[in-house]
Write a protein that holds these residues in place. Structure first.
Motif, PDB file in Angstrom:
ATOM      1  N   VAL A 236       0.856  -1.189   0.000  1.00  0.00           N
ATOM      2  CA  VAL A 236       0.000   0.000   0.000  1.00  0.00           C
ATOM      3  C   VAL A 236       0.887   1.231   0.000  1.00  0.00           C
ATOM      4  O   VAL A 236       1.756   1.389   0.861  1.00  0.00           O
ATOM      5  CB  VAL A 236      -0.926   0.035   1.243  1.00  0.00           C
ATOM      6  N   PHE A 238       0.580   5.011   0.703  1.00  0.00           N
ATOM      7  CA  PHE A 238      -0.440   5.846   1.336  1.00  0.00           C
ATOM      8  C   PHE A 238      -0.493   7.192   0.601  1.00  0.00           C
ATOM      9  O   PHE A 238       0.381   8.036   0.773  1.00  0.00           O
ATOM     10  CB  PHE A 238      -0.110   6.019   2.821  1.00  0.00           C
ATOM     11  N   THR A 259      -4.574   0.438  -4.537  1.00  0.00           N
ATOM     12  CA  THR A 259      -4.931  -0.482  -3.450  1.00  0.00           C
ATOM     13  C   THR A 259      -6.338  -1.071  -3.580  1.00  0.00           C
ATOM     14  O   THR A 259      -6.522  -2.294  -3.599  1.00  0.00           O
ATOM     15  CB  THR A 259      -4.784   0.242  -2.092  1.00  0.00           C
ATOM     16  N   TYR A 277       4.255  -1.759   3.895  1.00  0.00           N
ATOM     17  CA  TYR A 277       4.261  -0.290   3.817  1.00  0.00           C
ATOM     18  C   TYR A 277       5.696   0.232   3.678  1.00  0.00           C
ATOM     19  O   TYR A 277       6.561  -0.104   4.488  1.00  0.00           O
ATOM     20  CB  TYR A 277       3.627   0.330   5.075  1.00  0.00           C
ATOM     21  N   SER A 306      -2.219   3.572   5.888  1.00  0.00           N
ATOM     22  CA  SER A 306      -2.251   2.358   5.062  1.00  0.00           C
ATOM     23  C   SER A 306      -3.080   1.275   5.747  1.00  0.00           C
ATOM     24  O   SER A 306      -3.863   0.574   5.101  1.00  0.00           O
ATOM     25  CB  SER A 306      -0.829   1.838   4.844  1.00  0.00           C
TER      26      SER A 306
END
Ligand code: BGC
Length: 409
Positions: A236, A238, A259, A277, A306
């Motif tokens: 992911v 963010f 995502t 992450y 995330s």
């Protein structure tokens, strides 16, 4: 003290190709012989040294470890399985359990068996079934030894690096600048642009097949080992924004494409979800960040957002990877502390997070960048293969052993 839930899993992650050494029958190994990516060679020789590496992890307070199986070892020819390879991984799992560490395994972490990549890999229409057959085999052989299995690592990273950026096997590329060149009358530009469009189309097909492959593997694993918890490991980024509503809309779309799109296709076949992450992108941001050795912003707090993005699928979550390249070990301890604090906050705010695996236990082969980038809690001397624990690993050890952070953190 910022305490974590009881039975929280603390550990680190590795991936077979990046640490084991001696894997020659994959798309990456072939690309290395063609000079397109650095050779991996013996890597950390973790294949032979996993026992002593796990001793170190245990000394560092870990009660869990994430690693991947090498598909090309287990299924070296299509439909033919190698029982010696299975035995090896059975021993790896047993070695972790003997040290009181829960194994988190991933079936496939980026490298493909050569027979599969050469016959089209995930462009193949039947690729979901091919992957599910491998998943079923592993579940049948190792299912009773395991609590959980993650099917695949970071499908979006595979898709974008392999079919859009063209930096990883199979090195296909789609770029908007090539598209613009279509208006240029030169033939070569047109050919380039046409190829680009084809690659974009292939990318979309691969992304769909990866989702179908995860879903098929879920069913295959459940048929063999119903008690095993099945997950996908999702990278992911963010994406967030400043106050500007236009930036907020851009961030929403970016999160959707990176995502949500894949998660919507797969979450129903997930008992839990792993989060990898590494970075964030804040649209309209003027802040200046310190950088890791990968030139990525130092912003471990982004793990909170995330986790939040993934928590909407209402599945238990675990941090399957998060960390930084920092050869001098200058930022790592602080980075881990801030990251763990953000995970703690996520749990405080009601998110169901069950574990945290730092990337990585060892320095390792950082894909197209070779061995130069150092993510490890443990430093590797690639000449002598000597292991040296970095000071930051002891800061993480305290967190693991206390199952939390002291108030001043
Ligand atoms: C991958 C790892 C990689 C790490 C650091 C993750 O995206 O799963 O294999 O080494 O990032 O780039």
């Amino acid at each position: 003290m910022k305490k974590f839930p009881e039975n929280f899993y603390w550990g680190a992650a590795t991936a077979s190709y990046q640490v084991e050494g001696g894997i020659e029958n994959t798309d990456w190994a072939k690309a290395a012989t063609e000079g397109r990516v650095p050779p991996c060679g013996r890597a950390c020789d973790h294949y032979h040294r996993y026992e002593s590496d796990f001793d170190l992890a245990k000394e560092l307070g870990h009660n869990a470890h994430r690693f991947s199986l090498e598909w090309a070892r287990i299924e070296p020819r299509e439909g033919e399985f190698d029982m010696e390879a299975v035995e090896h991984y059975r021993n790896v799992i047993a070695a972790l359990k003997a040290r009181g560490m829960r194994p988190f395994i991933t079936l496939w972490h980026f490298t493909l068996p050569l027979w599969f990549s050469e016959s089209g890999g995930f462009e193949r229409k039947d690729s979901p079934q091919v992957f599910a057959r491998y998943a079923a085999f592993v579940a049948k052989e190792l299912g009773t030894d395991l609590v959980g299995i993650s099917t695949m690592n970071e499908p979006n990273v595979i898709g974008s690096n392999g079919w859009l950026r063209g930096s990883w096997p199979p090195f296909k590329r789609f770029s908007l600048t090539d598209m613009v060149s279509i208006t240029n009358s030169g033939r070569t530009y047109e050919a380039k642009a046409q190829k680009g469009i084809k690659n974009l189309w292939l990318y979309l097909r691969v992304m769909k097949n990866l989702a179908r492959a995860h879903n098929a593997a879920y069913d295959a694993i459940k048929a063999e080992a119903p008690a095993v918890e099945v997950s996908v490991v999702k990278h992911v980024i963010f994406f967030h924004a400043n106050w500007n509503p236009i930036n907020k809309v851009i961030a929403w779309f970016a999160n959707y494409f990176w995502t949500s799109k894949f998660m919507r296709r797969t979450y129903k076949k997930c008992d839990s979800v792993g989060l990898n992450y590494y970075f964030h992108k804040k649209f309209g941001d003027k802040a200046v960040y310190e950088k890791t050795d990968m030139d990525w912003d130092i912003y471990p707090e982004g793990i909170y957002g995330s986790l939040k993005l993934l928590s909407k699928y209402k599945r238990p979550l675990f941090v399957s990877e998060a960390g930084l390249a920092d050869e001098a070990d200058k930022y790592r301890a602080d980075y881990i502390t801030r990251q763990v604090r953000a995970v703690w906050q996520a749990i405080e705010d009601g998110m169901d997070v069950r574990g945290h695996m730092y990337w990585s236990l060892l320095d390792n082969y950082e894909w197209a960048l070779g061995f130069e980038k150092r993510f490890g809690l443990i430093e590797i001397d690639y000449e002598t293969l000597e292991r040296k624990v970095r000071p930051s690993a002891y800061v993480y050890k305290q967190i693991c052993e206390n199952n939390g952070l002291f108030p001043q953190n």
